[in-house]
Design an enzyme around this catalytic site. Structure first.
Site, short mmCIF file in Angstrom:
data_model
loop_
_atom_site.label_atom_id
_atom_site.label_comp_id
_atom_site.label_asym_id
_atom_site.label_seq_id
_atom_site.Cartn_x
_atom_site.Cartn_y
_atom_site.Cartn_z
N ASP A 196 0.77 -0.97 -0.08
CA ASP A 196 -0.01 0.21 -0.10
C ASP A 196 0.92 1.23 0.14
OD1 ASP A 196 -2.16 1.61 -0.08
OD2 ASP A 196 -3.10 0.78 1.73
N GLU A 205 -10.32 6.95 4.63
CA GLU A 205 -9.59 6.31 5.56
C GLU A 205 -9.46 6.95 6.97
OE1 GLU A 205 -5.68 5.29 3.49
OE2 GLU A 205 -6.59 6.08 1.65
C1 BGC Z 1 -5.20 3.04 0.32
C2 BGC Z 1 -5.57 2.15 -0.82
C3 BGC Z 1 -5.17 2.72 -2.01
C4 BGC Z 1 -4.14 3.32 -2.19
C5 BGC Z 1 -3.87 4.17 -3.61
C6 BGC Z 1 -3.92 3.91 0.03
O1 BGC Z 1 -3.78 4.88 1.19
O2 BGC Z 1 -5.02 2.48 1.71
O3 BGC Z 1 -6.52 1.55 -0.56
O4 BGC Z 1 -5.53 1.64 -2.99
O5 BGC Z 1 -3.74 4.27 -1.03
O6 BGC Z 1 -4.56 5.13 -3.82
C1 BGC Z 2 -3.71 9.92 -2.05
C2 BGC Z 2 -4.33 8.70 -1.79
C3 BGC Z 2 -3.43 7.81 -0.80
C4 BGC Z 2 -3.47 8.68 0.39
C5 BGC Z 2 -2.60 7.84 1.51
C6 BGC Z 2 -3.61 10.65 -0.72
O1 BGC Z 2 -2.79 11.64 -0.99
O2 BGC Z 2 -4.34 10.73 -2.79
O3 BGC Z 2 -4.34 7.88 -3.12
O4 BGC Z 2 -4.53 6.77 -0.37
O5 BGC Z 2 -2.70 9.88 0.20
O6 BGC Z 2 -2.27 8.42 2.84
#
Ligand code: BGC
Ligand code: BGC
Length: 590
Positions: A280, A472
């Site tokens: 991830d 998240e």
């Molecule tokens: C998320 C994932 C996601 C990735 C890419 C991460 O922060 O946990 O689910 O696929 O970002 O955007």
């Molecule tokens: C991104 C997401 C990612 C996240 C992780 C964001 O800035 O756009 O895709 O999951 O950061 O912390």
């Protein structure tokens, strides 16, 4: 492209020769071959990976993070973005996005309900068709890989990613996840089963600093396997899912990104997963030690591609050093490389047979109708007193509350931007609740108003409550009341108005999880849970006006308090006193 293919073939032949211990062809620089292989195991984010970079570092993959899109956010803009990388890369890249409820980074895409709403439908055929529709919209933009579906079996709805989970019940997660994977992959797009493993089992414990998102799952192995591993069996063995993403979270204190046991022994060994395992977003940095140690531990655990949006260059260089030092074996690199090539081959990237869908599929009438069907099937009716529902099409209706005319709130996080939108501005394709009501009323001589001073003229009040959008950890909540964490500040005022209106009140809640309603419920005649339904609110009016009946069933247990760690039907210590409605509950109007 043909010449790229030839180049790749020649590298492959050379490697085969080396592997076969044939005399070394003099022209091959072994370090160069190793370096190129390693670059295939790294993924950068488009914002930080210029086209020219791909000349020097031929990375295996590029992604768009949540909300990241080309300047022209339309099919042509996306196609151009991907093809610019392909032009520079001797080995075609695989481009990935989070199209978690439709192609949600693309402006104008059909936005389907988030997974929790689809969990309420329990309709595998619907999930298959949504997988197909999403795959087509993704494909029409030249993108090859979708980081979906989430197979989390969320056990505590205070978690900010609850809405990405189909259900607290692993059987529902498993069957719907599988149907979606089959649908999506039938369009030539790679699916991702995520986040491996037990991302939905983390335990909230403020005293010891444990959090829900990216937290720790303190569980015995039998429970882990029976509930949380189960959907992966199906996804891999029945669905032949091409990729798996590792979870930020830990199991009994061990970070999944460093766990050889779960990734190599269980996922690749026992489950026989043949595709590629991706880390991830920057997750390896949560492992201990230096970048060098983090790369060594995660690659040796069995991860095949590292999602390193920013520091991809030092990751390639550092991994190269680690292999030269024998801290990562060449066999491990070969295994990872072959898995990346396997996925690219399956998608037709290496022989240039990847086929893009026609851009007319984007938010086509067919997809809008499908989303509308999904919304109608996802609604759960929890109260209907004096048969206030279905509504008469001629009724005079007052709409109040923050959810009445806001496609951003209806769609939640991972919509246009990572954290989601607070208005309809970037979602012009959406039909809001207000528009959907107005369409019915104007066709049948009804009346829709948002003017509270008209309260004496109306037959019924629609109270549309909403959560703010979140993704998240931002969505982790300690207070699930209607005025608690992540609820829209305007809810209370609308609740108060409805209570003293002396009219029948139908409440519609737009939220990524159940919220506490037991105190207010007595003031409402009907209560409908609408989840995060996306761009087609006409699915709501189809059911409220009785053209269709309610069929949705709760995919999660509905709580009475914010102590939601003790209510899941999967919890052997379940406390029934904390439950308002059980999983599976849902009324009909006839
Ligand atoms: C998320 C994932 C996601 C990735 C890419 C991460 O922060 O946990 O689910 O696929 O970002 O955007
Ligand atoms: C991104 C997401 C990612 C996240 C992780 C964001 O800035 O756009 O895709 O999951 O950061 O912390």
């Amino acid at each position: 492209m043909i010449s790229h293919f030839k180049k790749w073939i020649s590298i492959l032949l050379t490697l085969t020769l080396i592997a076969g211990c044939a005399p070394k062809p003099i022209e091959v620089n072994e370090d160069e071959v190793l370096f190129k292989k390693i670059a295939q195991l790294v993924q950068a984010e488009r914002n930080n990976f210029a086209y020219v970079d791909s000349l020097e570092y031929t990375l295996g993959s590029v992604l768009s993070g949540g909300g990241s899109h080309p300047t022209s956010n339309n099919a042509a803009g996306w196609r151009n973005l991907v093809s610019q990388y392909q032009k520079q890369s001797p080995t075609p890249i695989i481009y990935g996005v989070d199209a978690v409820h439709g192609h949600n980074n693309l402006k104008g895409a059909t936005i389907f309900p988030h997974n929790i709403g689809l969990g309420a439908t329990q309709d595998e055929d619907l999930l298959y068709r949504i997988g197909v529709a999403t795959g087509k919209e993704v494909s029409a933009t030249g993108v090859h890989w979708n980081f979906a579906p989430t197979l989390a079996v969320a056990q505590d709805i205070r978690w900010g990613r609850t809405y990405e989970s189909y259900s607290e019940d692993h059987n529902i997660v498993s069957s719907l996840g599988l149907a979606y994977i089959k649908g999506l992959q039938s369009t030539g797009i790679a699916a991702t089963a995520k986040h491996f493993l037990a991302d939905g089992a983390t335990k909230f414990n403020p005293d010891s600093g444990y959090k829900l998102d990216q937290g720790d799952a303190p569980l015995d192995e039998e429970t882990l396997r029976r509930i949380h591993l189960y959907p992966y069996y199906e996804a891999i063995q029945e669905g032949e899912v091409l990729t798996v993403m590792i979870s930020y979270s830990s199991i009994n204190g061990e970070k999944l990104h460093g766990s050889k046991y779960w990734i190599t022994d269980v996922l690749k060994g026992e489950l026989g997963f043949k595709g590629l395992v991706i880390s991830d977003w920057e997750a390896i940095h949560q492992l201990e030690g230096s970048l060098y140690q983090q790369i060594v531990q995660s690659m040796n655990a069995g991860i095949d591609m590292l999602m390193q949006p920013f520091n991809w260059k030092s990751v390639v260089d550092t991994m190269f050093r680690a292999v030269k030092n024998n801290d990562i074996s060449r066999e491990r690199i070969d295994d990872a490389y072959e898995r990346v090539m396997y996925v690219k081959t399956q998608l037709g990237l290496l022989d240039n047979t990847f086929e893009m869908a026609n851009e007319s599929v984007i938010n086509s009438n067919e997809h809008k109708a499908l989303a509308r069907e999904a919304v109608a099937k996802s609604l759960v009716l929890l109260k209907n007193q004096n048969q206030v529902l279905p509504l008469q099409k001629t009724a005079k209706i007052l709409l109040i509350g923050p959810g009445i005319d806001n496609a951003g709130l209806a769609s939640g996080g991972w919509t246009f931007s990572w954290q989601g939108e607070n208005s309809s501005q970037n979602l012009p394709q959406a039909t809001t609740l207000k528009k959907a009501f107005e369409a019915v009323a104007s066709a049948h001589g009804g009346m829709i108003t948002t003017d509270r001073s008209k309260i004496n003229e109306v037959d019924v009040v629609i109270l549309a409550l909403a959560e703010l959008p979140y993704a998240e950890e931002v969505g982790d909540a300690t207070d699930l009341s209607l005025t608690g964490s992540m609820m829209h500040p305007d809810n209370q005022d609308a609740i108060n108005f409805a209570k003293t209106s002396n009219k029948p009140v139908v409440t519609i809640l737009t939220a990524g999880r159940p919220r506490l309603i037991h105190e207010e419920l007595k003031d409402w005649d009907a209560f409908v849970m609408a989840w995060l339904y996306g761009s087609e609110a006409a699915g709501i009016t189809d059911v409220l006006y009785g053209d269709l009946d309610f069929t949705g069933k709760l995919p999660f247990t509905w709580p009475k308090t914010s102590n939601t760690d003790v209510i899941s039907s999967q919890n052997s210590q379940r406390d029934v006193n904390q439950i308002l409605f059980d999983i599976g509950y849902g009324l009909k109007t006839r």
